[in-house]
Design a protein around this motif. Structure first.
Motif, PDB file in Angstrom:
ATOM      1  N   GLY A   1      -7.728  -2.509   4.445  1.00 29.77           N
ATOM      2  CA  GLY A   1      -8.760  -3.120   5.266  1.00 29.77           C
ATOM      3  C   GLY A   1      -8.420  -3.016   6.737  1.00 29.77           C
ATOM      4  O   GLY A   1      -8.028  -1.955   7.228  1.00 29.77           O
ATOM      5  N   ARG A   2      -8.500  -4.134   7.440  1.00 28.69           N
ATOM      6  CA  ARG A   2      -8.336  -4.166   8.894  1.00 28.69           C
ATOM      7  C   ARG A   2      -6.867  -4.075   9.295  1.00 28.69           C
ATOM      8  O   ARG A   2      -6.026  -4.802   8.776  1.00 28.69           O
ATOM      9  N   PRO A   3      -6.521  -3.193  10.255  1.00 30.26           N
ATOM     10  CA  PRO A   3      -5.158  -3.187  10.812  1.00 30.26           C
ATOM     11  C   PRO A   3      -5.002  -4.278  11.865  1.00 30.26           C
ATOM     12  O   PRO A   3      -5.988  -4.708  12.472  1.00 30.26           O
ATOM     13  N   LYS A   4      -3.778  -4.720  12.074  1.00 31.63           N
ATOM     14  CA  LYS A   4      -3.506  -5.728  13.103  1.00 31.63           C
ATOM     15  C   LYS A   4      -2.071  -5.564  13.584  1.00 31.63           C
ATOM     16  O   LYS A   4      -1.183  -5.185  12.798  1.00 31.63           O
ATOM     17  N   GLU A   5      -1.841  -5.828  14.835  1.00 31.53           N
ATOM     18  CA  GLU A   5      -0.510  -5.676  15.435  1.00 31.53           C
ATOM     19  C   GLU A   5      -0.096  -7.005  16.045  1.00 31.53           C
ATOM     20  O   GLU A   5      -0.845  -7.621  16.811  1.00 31.53           O
ATOM     21  N   ILE A   6       1.111  -7.456  15.696  1.00 30.94           N
ATOM     22  CA  ILE A   6       1.561  -8.795  16.081  1.00 30.94           C
ATOM     23  C   ILE A   6       2.971  -8.718  16.645  1.00 30.94           C
ATOM     24  O   ILE A   6       3.861  -8.110  16.045  1.00 30.94           O
TER      25      ILE A   6
ATOM     26  N   ASN B   1       8.128  -1.945  15.144  1.00 33.40           N
ATOM     27  CA  ASN B   1       8.470  -1.453  16.484  1.00 33.40           C
ATOM     28  C   ASN B   1       8.079   0.014  16.662  1.00 33.40           C
ATOM     29  O   ASN B   1       8.826   0.820  17.239  1.00 33.40           O
ATOM     30  N   GLY B   2       6.904   0.361  16.141  1.00 30.47           N
ATOM     31  CA  GLY B   2       6.380   1.715  16.293  1.00 30.47           C
ATOM     32  C   GLY B   2       6.901   2.717  15.281  1.00 30.47           C
ATOM     33  O   GLY B   2       6.409   3.847  15.217  1.00 30.47           O
TER      34      GLY B   2
ATOM     35  N   THR C   1       7.682  -5.965  16.998  1.00 35.25           N
ATOM     36  CA  THR C   1       6.250  -5.824  16.761  1.00 35.25           C
ATOM     37  C   THR C   1       6.002  -5.275  15.364  1.00 35.25           C
ATOM     38  O   THR C   1       6.606  -4.277  14.967  1.00 35.25           O
ATOM     39  N   LEU C   2       5.134  -5.944  14.621  1.00 42.96           N
ATOM     40  CA  LEU C   2       4.716  -5.493  13.300  1.00 42.96           C
ATOM     41  C   LEU C   2       3.273  -4.993  13.356  1.00 42.96           C
ATOM     42  O   LEU C   2       2.403  -5.669  13.924  1.00 42.96           O
ATOM     43  N   ARG C   3       3.056  -3.818  12.799  1.00 45.10           N
ATOM     44  CA  ARG C   3       1.689  -3.357  12.570  1.00 45.10           C
ATOM     45  C   ARG C   3       1.412  -3.521  11.091  1.00 45.10           C
ATOM     46  O   ARG C   3       2.089  -2.918  10.246  1.00 45.10           O
ATOM     47  N   LEU C   4       0.442  -4.361  10.771  1.00 39.64           N
ATOM     48  CA  LEU C   4       0.104  -4.693   9.398  1.00 39.64           C
ATOM     49  C   LEU C   4      -1.298  -4.184   9.064  1.00 39.64           C
ATOM     50  O   LEU C   4      -2.145  -4.021   9.948  1.00 39.64           O
ATOM     51  N   VAL C   5      -1.522  -3.956   7.776  1.00 37.65           N
ATOM     52  CA  VAL C   5      -2.856  -3.593   7.291  1.00 37.65           C
ATOM     53  C   VAL C   5      -3.178  -4.543   6.144  1.00 37.65           C
ATOM     54  O   VAL C   5      -2.463  -4.576   5.140  1.00 37.65           O
ATOM     55  N   GLU C   6      -4.242  -5.312   6.305  1.00 37.68           N
ATOM     56  CA  GLU C   6      -4.597  -6.267   5.265  1.00 37.68           C
ATOM     57  C   GLU C   6      -5.513  -5.616   4.236  1.00 37.68           C
ATOM     58  O   GLU C   6      -6.222  -4.652   4.532  1.00 37.68           O
ATOM     59  N   PRO C   7      -5.513  -6.114   2.987  1.00 36.38           N
ATOM     60  CA  PRO C   7      -6.437  -5.579   1.982  1.00 36.38           C
ATOM     61  C   PRO C   7      -7.871  -5.976   2.297  1.00 36.38           C
ATOM     62  O   PRO C   7      -8.117  -7.007   2.935  1.00 36.38           O
TER      63      PRO C   7
END
Length: 341
Positions: A127-132, A180-181, A206-212
């Motif tokens: 689903g939607r990617p997000k970076e935290i 971290n990239g 930094t984490l780049r996550l992708v949610e279902p």
């Protein structure tokens, strides 16, 4: 809800019965000769030819909503994902993980190294990617990580009142795509967990996550400690009542076996708890493999040698951790031996 199979011009697909929602057909225990490596450990050894049987068929839906597809001819988790992608005409890379008998993002229902013969498969798509950006203010982040067996590590559990628990945008089921990239796709869960653990306390990462994908009425399982769902239902129906399971083996074969007995279930659960405590990962398939390596061993030295001579040697388990694992195995054996019949 209509049933369908992906069109194939080269061979005829299996027949379907709309009244058998969640059911399956039998399979040829000797293999079909078409690359299907599924076997039955109750083979006929009397030399009497058996009638040819149709392949084992599982019912599957996309978790956020779809018609029902029929999945067959696979012998590993990776092949299963390929078959699901073909059936629903999507990219295999779009599938984050699968749950059994529930469309929810419920980690107690996660597909691991085995599938019950009557289980219904739900595939969860990206689903939607997000970076935290996160400050590691404590030694432990409070994450338990697992992977889907096909290159994606994701969050299985979040410890209550931990660093991650206080970040509302991070959820159970989120795929850890980058740290971290650096690309995490293709790494095993223990590799990702080790990299997170090696971040110094006080550091920022930094984490780049992708949610279902979540539909409008999509449910989600517990965010912190897991709890079993009493009904085992999906959409008001009960699935997964079979007494046999299809287990994926490390050698690439899949085998139909009876459900684990009480001692095995207890031992695997205890081993998985140790993996979570010591390594920050949760992996029933790995725990099952460790249990099998300890089977029929009478001391920790033989057990350690069996691990060193297996593909688990790459995990680099310490001597202390192997002793803990051996203790979990012997405790499970002892409880079963002393329990009333």
């Amino acid at each position: 809800m209509p049933l369908f199979t992906r069109k194939n011009n080269n061979k005829q697909g299996p027949t379907t019965d709309a009244g058998q929602f969640g059911s399956r057909s039998s399979m040829n225990s000797q293999g079909s000769g078409q690359g299907n490596h599924i076997t039955n450990n109750n083979n006929n050894n009397n030399g009497v030819p058996e009638k040819t049987k149709p392949p084992l068929v599982f019912h599957c839906q996309l978790a956020h909503g779809s018609p029902t597809g029929l999945i067959h001819d696979f012998s590993s988790v990776r092949e299963l994902y390929q078959k699901i992608a073909e059936c629903f005409d999507i990219s295999e890379k779009d599938i984050l993980f699968c749950t059994l008998n529930s469309h929810k993002v419920d980690m107690t229902r996660l597909l691991g190294g085995q599938i019950g013969l009557d289980d219904f498969i739900f595939a969860h798509r990206k689903g939607r990617p997000k970076e935290i950006e996160i400050i590691k203010s404590q030694d432990a982040l409070g994450l338990t990580i697992t992977d889907n067996g096909a290159g994606y590590a994701f969050i299985k559990r979040i410890k209550e009142d931990s660093i991650i628990d206080h970040i509302e945008h991070i959820c159970v089921g989120d795929h850890i795509e980058k740290l971290n990239g650096q690309n995490m796709v293709g790494k095993r869960h223990y590799e990702v967990a080790r990299m997170l653990k090696d971040i110094p306390t006080g550091g920022t990462f930094t984490l780049r996550l992708v949610e279902p994908v979540r539909s409008g009425f999509q449910g989600i399982g517990p965010r912190s400690q897991s709890r079993a769902s009493g009904s085992g239902s999906a959409g008001g129906r009960n699935y997964g009542s079979g007494k046999e399971t299809l287990r994926f083996k490390a050698n690439g074969n899949a085998q139909i076996e009876p459900q684990f007995d009480e001692a095995t279930e207890a031992g695997i659960e205890a081993i998985n708890n140790l993996l979570e405590s010591f390594m920050g990962i949760n992996d029933t398939e790995l725990a099952s493999q460790i249990w099998e390596l300890g089977d029929n061993k009478t001391n920790s030295m033989d057990f350690a040698e069996a691990i060193d001579n297996s593909d688990l040697e790459s995990f680099g388990f310490t001597d202390d951790f192997i002793i803990e694992l051996w203790g979990a195995i012997t405790d499970a054996r002892r409880k079963t031996a002393t329990s009333p019949k």
